[in-house]
Structure formats: C-alpha cells, structure tokens
Design an enzyme around this catalytic site. Sequence first.
Site, mmCIF file in Angstrom:
data_model
loop_
_atom_site.group_PDB
_atom_site.id
_atom_site.type_symbol
_atom_site.label_atom_id
_atom_site.label_comp_id
_atom_site.label_asym_id
_atom_site.label_seq_id
_atom_site.Cartn_x
_atom_site.Cartn_y
_atom_site.Cartn_z
ATOM 1 N N SER A 1 0.833 -1.294 -0.054
ATOM 2 C CA SER A 1 -0.075 -0.051 -0.113
ATOM 3 C C SER A 1 0.879 1.088 0.070
ATOM 4 O O SER A 1 1.513 1.484 1.068
ATOM 5 C CB SER A 1 -0.896 0.060 1.199
ATOM 6 O OG SER A 1 -1.608 -0.918 1.474
ATOM 7 N N LYS B 1 -7.145 2.016 -2.320
ATOM 8 C CA LYS B 1 -6.862 1.424 -0.920
ATOM 9 C C LYS B 1 -6.748 2.495 0.123
ATOM 10 O O LYS B 1 -7.067 2.425 1.016
ATOM 11 C CB LYS B 1 -5.475 0.955 -1.160
ATOM 12 C CG LYS B 1 -4.709 0.549 0.256
ATOM 13 C CD LYS B 1 -5.213 -0.782 0.822
ATOM 14 C CE LYS B 1 -4.506 -0.835 2.139
ATOM 15 N NZ LYS B 1 -4.985 -2.055 2.802
ATOM 16 N N LYS C 1 1.057 5.604 8.128
ATOM 17 C CA LYS C 1 1.560 5.792 6.796
ATOM 18 C C LYS C 1 0.519 5.857 5.741
ATOM 19 O O LYS C 1 0.613 6.654 5.002
ATOM 20 C CB LYS C 1 2.476 4.487 6.714
ATOM 21 C CG LYS C 1 3.225 4.234 5.323
ATOM 22 C CD LYS C 1 2.327 3.247 4.177
ATOM 23 C CE LYS C 1 2.070 2.037 4.772
ATOM 24 N NZ LYS C 1 1.447 1.201 3.777
HETATM 25 P P1 NAD Z 1 5.631 -5.992 7.686
HETATM 26 O O1 NAD Z 1 6.361 -4.781 8.174
HETATM 27 O O2 NAD Z 1 5.105 -7.061 8.495
HETATM 28 O O3 NAD Z 1 6.518 -6.582 6.352
HETATM 29 C C1 NAD Z 1 7.375 -6.056 5.324
HETATM 30 C C2 NAD Z 1 8.356 -6.698 5.019
HETATM 31 O O4 NAD Z 1 9.269 -6.095 4.181
HETATM 32 C C3 NAD Z 1 9.399 -7.239 6.083
HETATM 33 O O5 NAD Z 1 9.650 -8.739 6.369
HETATM 34 C C4 NAD Z 1 10.485 -6.238 5.867
HETATM 35 O O6 NAD Z 1 12.068 -7.039 6.405
HETATM 36 C C5 NAD Z 1 10.585 -6.285 4.373
HETATM 37 N N1 NAD Z 1 11.337 -5.177 3.862
HETATM 38 C C6 NAD Z 1 11.558 -4.199 3.872
HETATM 39 N N2 NAD Z 1 12.573 -3.399 3.271
HETATM 40 C C7 NAD Z 1 13.031 -4.292 2.443
HETATM 41 C C8 NAD Z 1 14.138 -4.406 1.516
HETATM 42 N N3 NAD Z 1 14.613 -3.371 0.999
HETATM 43 N N4 NAD Z 1 14.596 -5.612 0.999
HETATM 44 C C9 NAD Z 1 13.907 -6.634 1.250
HETATM 45 N N5 NAD Z 1 12.762 -6.796 2.229
HETATM 46 C C10 NAD Z 1 12.442 -5.698 2.854
HETATM 47 O O7 NAD Z 1 4.371 -5.366 6.819
HETATM 48 P P2 NAD Z 1 3.045 -6.115 6.301
HETATM 49 O O8 NAD Z 1 2.080 -6.095 7.475
HETATM 50 O O9 NAD Z 1 3.357 -7.302 5.750
HETATM 51 O O10 NAD Z 1 2.487 -4.954 5.159
HETATM 52 C C11 NAD Z 1 3.041 -4.899 3.811
HETATM 53 C C12 NAD Z 1 2.395 -3.997 3.190
HETATM 54 O O11 NAD Z 1 0.957 -4.578 3.031
HETATM 55 C C13 NAD Z 1 2.448 -2.675 3.644
HETATM 56 O O12 NAD Z 1 2.189 -1.600 2.701
HETATM 57 C C14 NAD Z 1 0.991 -2.553 4.288
HETATM 58 O O13 NAD Z 1 0.357 -1.244 4.549
HETATM 59 C C15 NAD Z 1 0.162 -3.646 3.490
HETATM 60 N N6 NAD Z 1 -1.064 -4.122 4.104
HETATM 61 C C16 NAD Z 1 -0.826 -4.674 5.377
HETATM 62 C C17 NAD Z 1 -1.992 -5.461 5.955
HETATM 63 C C18 NAD Z 1 -1.947 -5.928 7.346
HETATM 64 O O14 NAD Z 1 -3.004 -6.347 7.838
HETATM 65 N N7 NAD Z 1 -0.759 -6.416 7.901
HETATM 66 C C19 NAD Z 1 -3.288 -5.536 4.946
HETATM 67 C C20 NAD Z 1 -3.432 -4.854 4.102
HETATM 68 C C21 NAD Z 1 -2.254 -4.279 3.499
#
Ligand code: NAD
Length: 292
Positions: free
Chosen positions: A94, A169, A237
């Site tokens: 997102s 979104k 964010k």
């Molecule tokens: P999270 O923080 O759990 O996961 C993000 C991952 O990205 C981490 O494992 C981190 O190590 C990895 N990462 C960051 N920078 C990196 C890089 N340079 N190279 C490789 N890996 C890297 O976040 P999440 O909850 O999985 O959310 C991911 C996206 O999905 C976000 O944009 C969030 O807004 C969206 N989202 C989350 C949810 C939810 O309920 N968690 C629901 C819908 C959408």
Amino acid sequence: MYVGLIGLGIMGKPMAKNLLKAGYSLYVNDLNNEAVEEIVAAGAKAASKKEIGEKCDLVLTMLPNSPQVKDVMLGDDGVATHMKPGSTFIDMSSINPVASQEIAAVLSEKGIDMLDAPVSGGEPKAIDGTLSFMVGGKQEVFDRFKPVLETMGSSVVRCGEIGAGNTTKLANQIIVALNLAACSEAFTLTKMANVDPRLVFDAIRGGLAGSTVMDAKMPMILERNFKPGFKIDLHIKDLDNAIDCAHEIGAPVPLTVQVQEMMQNLHFDGRGQDDHSGISNYYAKISGTTIG
Ligand code: NAD
C-alpha cells in the site's frame, strides 16, 4: 512462469505460501533471514534481488511503503536494472498512488509492464487466500495476471489505470480508521454510562452500525488484545499518503486528519507497533476509562 516475491512480513509470508500451493516456482527475498528460511522450507528458493530480476517473468513486492518499493525497484543495482523487457512488476504494497505512477513510468521505458495491486483483508485473509485486490494498470496486463492474484485473493477488481489501485486503497484505509475511531468513541461512552460494551456489541453488530471492522476488531478491543494484525505505524503511513494525495488534488479530509492525530499520539506513547484497534487506547487515555 518464474515468480519473484520481495517482502515476507505479516502479509508477504502467507501470500508466498499460497503462491507455492498454486504451483508457481517462487524466488523470495527479505532483509529478515528467518522469514526467508520459513518460506524456503515451504518450497521456495532464496534469491538475491539481482537473481530475482534476472530469472523472473513476474516480480511481486509486499513492502512497507513507497520509499522501500522505489529503493528495491529503482535504487542503485535495483531489481528493475536486471529485469528483461517484456517482464512484469506487480506491487501489492500500500503506497502513495503518485509513487506507483512514477515507478511505472521508469519501468515503461525499459519495456516492463506494471500493476499497482494493494490488498485489504489483513493477515487472516492472507492466510486463507481470500484477500481483496484493488488493481490499477492496463486492462490487458490485468487480464494476463489476474489468475496469479486469484491464488491469493477472492476478489480482484481493476479500478482504473496505474495508481487507481492505491487510490482505492487510500479510500479503504480512511473508512477503516474512521470506523475504528467511531467504535472507540461510542463504546467508551457506553462504558462510562455503565452499559456493558459486550452487550452493546451484541445488540448493534447486526444492524446498520455493524461492519466488518466492528466484527473483526471489537473482540480485540474487548479483550485488550492489541497484537498486530495491522500496526498503528502502518496505518499512520496510509493516512499520511491519503492526506498528501488529498492536499495535492484539493480533496477535503478533515476527519482523516483528526484520526491521524490520534494515531500519532499513540505512536509517541510507544504504541506504534500495536494493532490499529489500539486507537481505543487514545480514548482510554483522555477519558481514564478502558472499554475492555
Ligand atoms: P511488515 O512490516 O510485516 O513486512 C514488510 C517486510 O518487508 C518485512 O519482512 C521487511 O523485512 C521487508 N523489507 C523491508 N524493506 C526491504 C528491503 N529493502 N528488501 C527486502 N525486504 C524488505 O508489513 P506487512 O504488514 O506485511 O505489510 C506490507 C504491506 O501490505 C504494507 O504496505 C501494508 O500497508 C500492506 N497491508 C498490510 C496489511 C496487514 O494487515 N498487515 C493489510 C493490508 C495491506
């Protein structure tokens, strides 16, 4: 088809497992080695970003926000440097819709197609493979890759050209945040009026005030279980992106700004890693009353 997935967090890990179940050859990358090992044990191959760019016909990302997606794709020695013309990039994170458009413009010069395809549904639906995808990009690219997204989601809707997925979104995130604040405000009132919030929840959840947000989050608020789920910092964010986007186009977002302030307040109280149902703690702080 070889598929690469970068970002194995709360969402990326279960999504990777569903891609593997559907039979895709999957290459994965994350800064967190434990997450990579878990997905390798499920059948994927660990790969550097360079290897993913070189080998994969389709590159997927599930990263926190615009700076990470830009850096991974377009940074020095980024994935895009190594991708073949004719390959495709789908960003499922997102992020700001303007960033999606900027990334797509750079990729287009290299002959790489892009869709922005953020999701809603959270971790439980990521595990079940029943996420809702909101997609922006060309119709023919959408048609070609819809079956891949359907291995992770039960609803895959094209909302318009590139950036339209993330604009949709932002709307979703405004509605969820305001709904959580409304629940927190209303249930704090009932508690202070000595009417049991559990009974209020049972009484109203099936009526017009009921919602998916209420059903998913009120049990957490009542139990005072703020294990994420979706973290307050990630929701800040999203609301930052919504406010930036609204200010660029002149759309009014007074309620969004107010709820964003509540979340910022919780962030500075050290609660940024709590689930966003923790908005209720803002009301606990100013009223001296906890709902649960
Ligand atoms: P999270 O923080 O759990 O996961 C993000 C991952 O990205 C981490 O494992 C981190 O190590 C990895 N990462 C960051 N920078 C990196 C890089 N340079 N190279 C490789 N890996 C890297 O976040 P999440 O909850 O999985 O959310 C991911 C996206 O999905 C976000 O944009 C969030 O807004 C969206 N989202 C989350 C949810 C939810 O309920 N968690 C629901 C819908 C959408």
